[in-house]
Design a protein around this motif. Sequence first.
Motif, short mmCIF file in Angstrom:
data_model
loop_
_atom_site.label_atom_id
_atom_site.label_comp_id
_atom_site.label_asym_id
_atom_site.label_seq_id
_atom_site.Cartn_x
_atom_site.Cartn_y
_atom_site.Cartn_z
N CYS A 32 0.83 -1.19 0.00
CA CYS A 32 0.00 0.00 0.00
C CYS A 32 0.87 1.25 0.00
O CYS A 32 0.62 2.21 -0.73
N LEU A 35 2.31 1.69 -3.51
CA LEU A 35 1.32 2.25 -4.43
C LEU A 35 1.18 3.75 -4.24
O LEU A 35 1.13 4.52 -5.20
N ALA A 100 -7.23 -1.19 -1.97
CA ALA A 100 -6.40 -2.36 -1.74
C ALA A 100 -6.81 -2.95 -0.40
O ALA A 100 -5.99 -3.31 0.42
N SER A 130 -6.54 -8.96 -7.31
CA SER A 130 -6.06 -9.89 -8.33
C SER A 130 -7.01 -11.07 -8.46
O SER A 130 -7.05 -11.72 -9.48
N TYR A 154 -1.56 -4.06 -9.61
CA TYR A 154 -0.10 -3.88 -9.56
C TYR A 154 0.56 -5.19 -9.14
O TYR A 154 -0.06 -6.02 -8.48
C1 NAG Z 1 -2.02 -5.35 -5.12
O1 NAG Z 1 -2.01 -6.64 -5.66
C2 NAG Z 1 -0.80 -7.30 -5.60
C3 NAG Z 1 -0.91 -8.56 -6.34
O2 NAG Z 1 -1.97 -9.33 -5.87
C4 NAG Z 1 -0.42 -7.56 -4.17
O3 NAG Z 1 0.88 -8.17 -4.14
C5 NAG Z 1 -0.37 -6.26 -3.48
O4 NAG Z 1 -0.16 -6.52 -2.13
C6 NAG Z 1 -1.64 -5.46 -3.67
N1 NAG Z 1 -1.39 -4.16 -3.19
C7 NAG Z 1 -2.20 -3.59 -2.42
C8 NAG Z 1 -1.85 -2.21 -2.01
O5 NAG Z 1 -3.22 -4.18 -2.06
#
Ligand code: NAG
Length: 616
Positions: A32, A35, A100, A130, A154
Motif C-alpha cells: 500500500c 502504491l 487495496a 487480483s 499492480y
Molecule cells: C495489489 O495486488 C498485488 C498482487 O496481488 C499484491 O501483491 C499487493 O499486495 C496489492 N497491493 C495492495 C496495495 O493491495
Amino acid sequence: MASLWQPPLNYLNRPVAVLGAGVLGRRIGRQCSRLSCIWASAGYNVKIRDPSAQQRADGVAYVEENVSSYAQKTGKTPGKAEAFEDMQAAVSDAWLVIEAVPEKIQLKIDTFAELDALTPADCILASNSSSYKSSEMLEKVSAARKTQILNMHYYMPPECMVVELMTDGHTTQDIFPFMVERSREAATLPYVARKESTGFIFNRLWAAIKREALTILAQGVSVPEEIDSMWTEMFIKGGMAPCRTMDNVGLDTVAFIENHYIAERGLSPEFTVNFLQQNYLDSGKLGTKSGKGGLYSPETKTIATNGTLSAPNMLVLDVGLSAATPSMSSGEILQFSPGAKAPQILVKGQALPDGIDIDRPSGRIFWSNMGIPGKVDGAIYSANADGTDIRTLVAPGTINTPKQLIVDSLSQEIYFSDREGLSVYRCNFDGSNLELLIKNGDFENQEHRQDVSRWCVGVTVAPKLGKFYWTQKGPSKGNNGRIFCANITTPAGQSAQSRDDIKCLLKDLPEAIDLEVDEETNTLYWTDRGEIPFGNSLNKVQLDGSGLTEKPLSFGDYEVLTRHLKEAIGLKLDTKNGRIYMTDLGGNIYQCDLDGKNKKVLYSDDFRAFTGITLL
Ligand SMILES: *[C@@H]1O[C@H](CO)[C@@H](O)[C@H](O)[C@H]1NC(C)=O
Ligand SMILES: *[C@@H]1O[C@H](CO)[C@@H](O)[C@H](O)[C@H]1NC(C)=O
Ligand SMILES: *[C@@H]1O[C@H](CO)[C@@H](O)[C@H](O)[C@H]1NC(C)=O
Ligand SMILES: *[C@@H]1O[C@H](CO)[C@@H](O)[C@H](O)[C@H]1NC(C)=O
C-alpha cells in the motif's frame, strides 16, 4: 455512440487516494505504501486511508523517505502523502481512488458503495484485486459510476512496475488511454486487458505454465531443477517471447503440433487450432515466412509511440535479400532522420551492398557492393551524402566480394575486406592506388577458395595506433572466428602475402563479423553472427597501449555486451554520445549504451536485411 466522457475536472490539482488493508502484515502494508509512493512520484498529493494507526504512520514515512528515489524515474516534483482514518476525508476531492482492502468480496462490494457515495461524481475508482474482477463489486453502485470503475492490478513495485488495467464490463473506453497515460507518467508499465478476464493477462500465462510444469512433474517426466534450468536457457537466456516465436516457427506448424495434443488429451480445438485456422491460416498468414505476417502484422515497425522514427541521422544499407522479390539489384542505401515517418531511399538498385562509411570533411559517402559471391564482380562506389554524384572507385572485374568498408579521413583512404577474394584492400578516395594489404591465399586455387577460415569480412582502421584490424569469420556458426591486426605501413620490402607484422588478437570466436576501435580508450568492439547463446552478439575487449593483446584471446577473455541479435552484421560507435548502433539481417537496427545496456530496436522491417551502417 460518441462518448461524452471527460477526464476528471482539474485532476492535476486533486489527490489520489489509496485505501489500505488495515492489516499489520509487513507485505500488504508495504504494498500500500509503494502504491502511494508511485502516485506521489507522479506529482499528485496522495491520501492514504487505513484503519490502522501504525499502517498510516508507516505509509506516510515510506513515501517521505522514498518518494525522491521513485521520482528519479518520473522526473516530476513529488506530491505529499497524508494519512486518514476517516474515509470521507480521504476521498472527498480525489480524482482517483485505488482500493487495496482485504480480498473479501463482500468488503469490496461495500467499499465501492461507500466510495460511490463519498467521492466526486467524476472520480475514477480502481480495484487492485487480483482474485476478483471489478464487475463482481458493482452490486451497490449507481449505473453512472459503473462506467468509471476498473481493475488496476499492480505486481511488486518498485521491482516490477507492471500494472494491468481491466474493464468492469461497463467502463467507458476513453478511460483506458487516459489511465495508460497517467500510469506512464508514474513510471509504471500499463497493459490493458481488452476484455474482462479472470486472471487478467499475466496470471493466465502464468497459470498455463504452472499447470504444465506440475503435469510434467506428476507424470515423472522431469524434475524441478531441470525444468527451471531449461526454462532459463530457452526463455531467459534465449529470449523467447511466445507470440514472436510462434510467428517465427510458422503458424501452420504451431497448429500441426497443437493437433497432436488435442488428439492425445481430448482437448477442444476452439481457441487454438480453430482460432489459427479461421483468423490466420485460411488467409495465408503463416507468420514471419509469409509476406502477410502472422500474429504480428507485416508492417514496418517503428519504436516511437507517436509513429515517428527515433533514430539519429544515419545511413544504413539494405542488402536486398529480404525484399518481396529479392534480386541482384534490390539493395538500397537508406537515410534515417529523427522525426521522419519512414526511412528515405537515397540510392536504389545495388548488388548486395555490405559496407558503408562517410568522410565527414568532404561529405562523401563510400560503399561496397558484394555482387555475386565468388565472382569477380564486386565494386566500390562513392556519392554525396544525399545520394547524388555517384562515382565508381573500383569497377566490377577486379575484386570479388567486398564487405565492411571504413574511411580514414586523415590519409584520405578507404579500407575494405574482400571475402572470397581472401584479402584486405586500401585505395584513395578516387579509387586510385588500389593496394593489397592482406592476402590469405589465391582465389584461383580451389583449396584456398573453399577454406572459409581465410575469408576476410570486417575491417577497421586506427590511425593513431598505426594499425588496422580485420576479422576472418571462419565457417558459419563455426566457433573459428578470428580478429587480426597489422601495421598501416606494410613493413619495408614485404608484401601482402609475406608481411610478418600480422598478429592474431582473438580466436575461436563464434563468428566475428564487423568491428570498430575506440582510439580514446583502445577498446575493440565487434559484432558476432555465430550460434547462440554467445553468438549474435556485440562484444568488446580492452587492447593494450599499442592496440594489441598480449596473446590471442578467446571466449572468457572478452566481454559479451548484448545478445539476441538476428544475424548480426553492422556496427557503428558514437563514443561522444555514449552509443553503439548495430544492424542485423533480420531487418533490425539497434541502439545501446557503450556497456551494452539499454538496448532498443530503433527500426524493424521484415522486408529488409541490414548490413553496413554509418552516422551522418
Ligand atoms: C495489489 O495486488 C498485488 C498482487 O496481488 C499484491 O501483491 C499487493 O499486495 C496489492 N497491493 C495492495 C496495495 O493491495
Ligand atoms: C524506504 O524504502 C526502503 C527500501 O524498500 C525500505 O527499506 C525503507 O524501510 C523505506 N522507508 C520507510 C520509512 O519505510
Ligand atoms: C515523437 O516522439 C519523439 C520521442 O519521444 C520526439 O522526439 C518527437 O519530437 C515526437 N514527434 C512528434 C511529431 O511528435
Ligand atoms: C609496426 O608499427 C609499430 C609502431 O607503429 C612499430 O613499433 C613496429 O616495429 C611495426 N612492426 C613492424 C613489423 O614493422
